[in-house]
Design a protein around this motif. Structure first.
Motif, PDB file in Angstrom:
ATOM      1  N   LYS A  69      -4.802 -38.558 -33.494  1.00  0.00           N
ATOM      2  CA  LYS A  69      -3.314 -38.706 -34.263  1.00  0.00           C
ATOM      3  C   LYS A  69      -2.091 -38.758 -33.649  1.00  0.00           C
ATOM      4  N   ARG A  70      -2.194 -38.783 -32.488  1.00  0.00           N
ATOM      5  CA  ARG A  70      -0.932 -38.434 -31.481  1.00  0.00           C
ATOM      6  C   ARG A  70      -1.444 -39.067 -30.376  1.00  0.00           C
ATOM      7  N   PRO A  71      -1.936 -39.993 -29.758  1.00  0.00           N
ATOM      8  CA  PRO A  71      -2.265 -40.181 -28.141  1.00  0.00           C
ATOM      9  C   PRO A  71      -1.229 -40.558 -27.220  1.00  0.00           C
ATOM     10  N   VAL A  72      -1.824 -39.907 -25.621  1.00  0.00           N
ATOM     11  CA  VAL A  72      -0.174 -40.094 -25.526  1.00  0.00           C
ATOM     12  C   VAL A  72      -1.121 -40.302 -23.796  1.00  0.00           C
ATOM     13  N   VAL A  73       0.021 -41.909 -23.462  1.00  0.00           N
ATOM     14  CA  VAL A  73      -0.850 -42.288 -21.827  1.00  0.00           C
ATOM     15  C   VAL A  73       0.100 -41.806 -20.409  1.00  0.00           C
ATOM     16  N   SER A  74      -0.122 -41.201 -19.896  1.00  0.00           N
ATOM     17  CA  SER A  74       0.560 -40.186 -18.743  1.00  0.00           C
ATOM     18  C   SER A  74       0.671 -41.236 -18.173  1.00  0.00           C
ATOM     19  N   VAL A  75       1.927 -41.274 -17.443  1.00  0.00           N
ATOM     20  CA  VAL A  75       1.894 -42.315 -15.738  1.00  0.00           C
ATOM     21  C   VAL A  75       2.450 -41.615 -15.332  1.00  0.00           C
ATOM     22  N   ASN A  76       1.651 -41.971 -14.087  1.00  0.00           N
ATOM     23  CA  ASN A  76       2.623 -41.390 -12.540  1.00  0.00           C
ATOM     24  C   ASN A  76       2.706 -42.794 -12.037  1.00  0.00           C
ATOM     25  N   GLY A  77       3.460 -42.074 -10.553  1.00  0.00           N
ATOM     26  CA  GLY A  77       3.809 -43.608  -9.543  1.00  0.00           C
ATOM     27  C   GLY A  77       2.548 -44.060  -8.975  1.00  0.00           C
ATOM     28  N   LEU A  98       4.169 -44.349 -23.681  1.00  0.00           N
ATOM     29  CA  LEU A  98       3.951 -44.081 -21.992  1.00  0.00           C
ATOM     30  C   LEU A  98       4.741 -43.147 -22.173  1.00  0.00           C
ATOM     31  N   GLU A  99       3.746 -41.971 -21.496  1.00  0.00           N
ATOM     32  CA  GLU A  99       4.893 -40.556 -20.530  1.00  0.00           C
ATOM     33  C   GLU A  99       5.253 -40.903 -19.215  1.00  0.00           C
ATOM     34  N   VAL A 100       6.139 -40.650 -18.561  1.00  0.00           N
ATOM     35  CA  VAL A 100       6.077 -40.382 -16.685  1.00  0.00           C
ATOM     36  C   VAL A 100       5.768 -38.717 -16.763  1.00  0.00           C
ATOM     37  N   ASN A 101       5.059 -38.818 -15.999  1.00  0.00           N
ATOM     38  CA  ASN A 101       4.747 -37.237 -15.832  1.00  0.00           C
ATOM     39  C   ASN A 101       4.712 -36.766 -13.657  1.00  0.00           C
ATOM     40  N   LEU A 102       4.965 -36.569 -13.490  1.00  0.00           N
ATOM     41  CA  LEU A 102       4.960 -36.727 -12.029  1.00  0.00           C
ATOM     42  C   LEU A 102       4.811 -34.939 -11.071  1.00  0.00           C
ATOM     43  N   PHE A 103       4.146 -35.082 -10.202  1.00  0.00           N
ATOM     44  CA  PHE A 103       3.506 -33.811  -9.822  1.00  0.00           C
ATOM     45  C   PHE A 103       5.028 -33.878  -8.469  1.00  0.00           C
ATOM     46  N   TYR A 104       5.318 -35.387  -8.132  1.00  0.00           N
ATOM     47  CA  TYR A 104       6.790 -35.116  -6.941  1.00  0.00           C
ATOM     48  C   TYR A 104       7.940 -35.438  -7.442  1.00  0.00           C
ATOM     49  N   ARG A 105       8.492 -34.472  -8.835  1.00  0.00           N
ATOM     50  CA  ARG A 105       9.145 -35.175  -9.623  1.00  0.00           C
ATOM     51  C   ARG A 105      10.471 -35.384  -9.090  1.00  0.00           C
ATOM     52  N   SER A 106      11.422 -36.834  -9.536  1.00  0.00           N
ATOM     53  CA  SER A 106      12.785 -36.514  -9.644  1.00  0.00           C
ATOM     54  C   SER A 106      13.047 -37.247 -10.546  1.00  0.00           C
ATOM     55  N   GLU A 107      14.622 -37.151 -11.102  1.00  0.00           N
ATOM     56  CA  GLU A 107      14.798 -37.539 -12.012  1.00  0.00           C
ATOM     57  C   GLU A 107      15.137 -39.196 -11.233  1.00  0.00           C
ATOM     58  N   GLU A 108      15.443 -39.371 -10.418  1.00  0.00           N
ATOM     59  CA  GLU A 108      15.497 -41.158 -10.217  1.00  0.00           C
ATOM     60  C   GLU A 108      14.482 -41.690 -10.222  1.00  0.00           C
ATOM     61  N   ASN A 135       1.405 -22.438 -18.510  1.00  0.00           N
ATOM     62  CA  ASN A 135      -0.178 -21.663 -18.078  1.00  0.00           C
ATOM     63  C   ASN A 135       0.403 -23.036 -16.472  1.00  0.00           C
ATOM     64  N   LEU A 136       1.632 -23.683 -16.281  1.00  0.00           N
ATOM     65  CA  LEU A 136       1.064 -25.108 -15.094  1.00  0.00           C
ATOM     66  C   LEU A 136       3.324 -24.605 -14.868  1.00  0.00           C
ATOM     67  N   SER A 137       2.926 -24.099 -13.055  1.00  0.00           N
ATOM     68  CA  SER A 137       4.361 -24.134 -12.409  1.00  0.00           C
ATOM     69  C   SER A 137       5.209 -25.273 -11.603  1.00  0.00           C
ATOM     70  N   SER A 138       3.959 -26.697 -11.357  1.00  0.00           N
ATOM     71  CA  SER A 138       4.342 -27.613 -10.996  1.00  0.00           C
ATOM     72  C   SER A 138       5.196 -28.360 -11.904  1.00  0.00           C
ATOM     73  N   GLU A 139       5.727 -29.679 -11.226  1.00  0.00           N
ATOM     74  CA  GLU A 139       6.659 -30.614 -11.814  1.00  0.00           C
ATOM     75  C   GLU A 139       6.085 -31.074 -12.955  1.00  0.00           C
ATOM     76  N   ARG A 140       4.744 -30.970 -13.296  1.00  0.00           N
ATOM     77  CA  ARG A 140       3.939 -31.342 -14.437  1.00  0.00           C
ATOM     78  C   ARG A 140       4.723 -31.033 -15.636  1.00  0.00           C
ATOM     79  N   ARG A 141       5.232 -29.654 -15.504  1.00  0.00           N
ATOM     80  CA  ARG A 141       4.324 -28.766 -16.860  1.00  0.00           C
ATOM     81  C   ARG A 141       5.714 -29.037 -17.754  1.00  0.00           C
TER      82      ARG A 141
END
Ligand code: ATP
Ligand code: MG
Length: 247
Positions: A69-77, A98-108, A135-141
């Motif tokens: 119903k609501r698929p999304v594609v998560s994108v990293n670097g 498409l959604e940007v989701n990063l472990f080493y996240r910075s706004e830039e 239940n997720l502590s990394s920036e990916r939360r």
């Protein structure tokens, strides 16, 4: 560096160059280069091809995305650097963001990735998170309300096992593209695609375009992820046996 087209490892070198270029632009992080190296090692022992079990998983992934119903594609670097145009095509075929989701996240960096995808024609890139996954502590939360937060099916690539588990705990279905069949990601996803994103994304696009809703239902009923994952390891074993014979 210009990679000579007659080099026996032309494509491998070409993609390395692309990652390095995007590393210099601040899209890929140094850790992403290491992750790619681990992926290449697994790709080598898979024979640098889409093994039959991976093709089966790619078809099941297309079926699940089609029925979502609501698929999304998560994108990293790394994924953005390797297959930006294909990510856009997939989101168009599915009519999903498409959604940007990063472990080493910075706004830039998140913004740069969104701009790269937009430069390749993306209409909707979510990169400003408004919510946090429990239940997720990394920036990916950090996720977007219109994307991962409310999605029922999430496609992830080069993922961290922690987030796959966190998404599953929230009742979401996870499709993971990961060359390592032993990673926590591959072992905890609902559909684990043991293939290079470079080959996997175009294959998924092709299946999304071809498959009917009826066939998609049938494919999912018959799909067994644990069996498919085991098959991929057997295919590695067969490939290695073949290599031994040729030595
Ligand atoms: P996990 O947390 O799931 O156990 P990990 O910590 O071993 O995984 P990470 O470093 O978090 O792995 O993520 C990198 C993963 O992405 C590796 O398993 C690697 O094989 C895979 N990978 C790297 N490049 C590609 C690629 N081009 N296509 C598909 N998978 C890739
Ligand atoms: Mg990890």
């Amino acid at each position: 560096m210009v990679v000579p087209p007659d080099h026996p490892r032309y494509y491998s070198l070409l993609y390395r160059e692309r990652l390095i270029e995007k590393f210099k632009e601040g899209i890929v992080v140094a850790q992403g280069l290491i992750a790619h190296g681990r992926g290449e090692a697994f790709d080598y022992i898979l024979g640098e091809r889409t093994v039959p079990s991976a093709l089966k998983a790619e078809k099941a992934a297309a079926a699940l995305l089609k029925l979502a119903k609501r698929p999304v594609v998560s994108v990293n670097g790394n994924v953005a650097a390797l297959v930006p145009r294909e990510l856009v095509k997939l989101s168009e075929a599915l009519g999903c963001p498409l959604e940007v989701n990063l472990f080493y996240r910075s706004e830039e960096r998140a913004k740069k990735i969104a701009e790269l995808l937009e430069a390749h024609g993306a209409r909707e890139v979510l990169w400003v998170p408004e919510e946090e996954l429990p239940n997720l502590s990394s920036e990916r939360r950090k996720v977007s309300k219109r994307g991962i937060a409310t999605a029922d099916v999430v496609l992830v690539a080069l993922e961290d096992g922690d987030r796959t588990e966190a998404l599953k705990k929230l009742g979401k279905k996870v499709i993971a593209i990961d060359l390592n069949p032993f990673s926590r990601t591959a072992r905890s996803a609902d559909i684990s695609i043991i293939d290079n994103v470079i080959r996997a994304i175009p294959n998924i696009i092709k299946f999304v375009k071809e498959i009917s809703y009826e066939e998609a239902k049938k494919v999912l009923e018959e799909y067994d992820n644990s069996l498919t994952l085991k098959e991929s390891v057997k295919e590695i074993r067969e490939w290695l046996d073949k290599m031994i014979e040729e030595m």
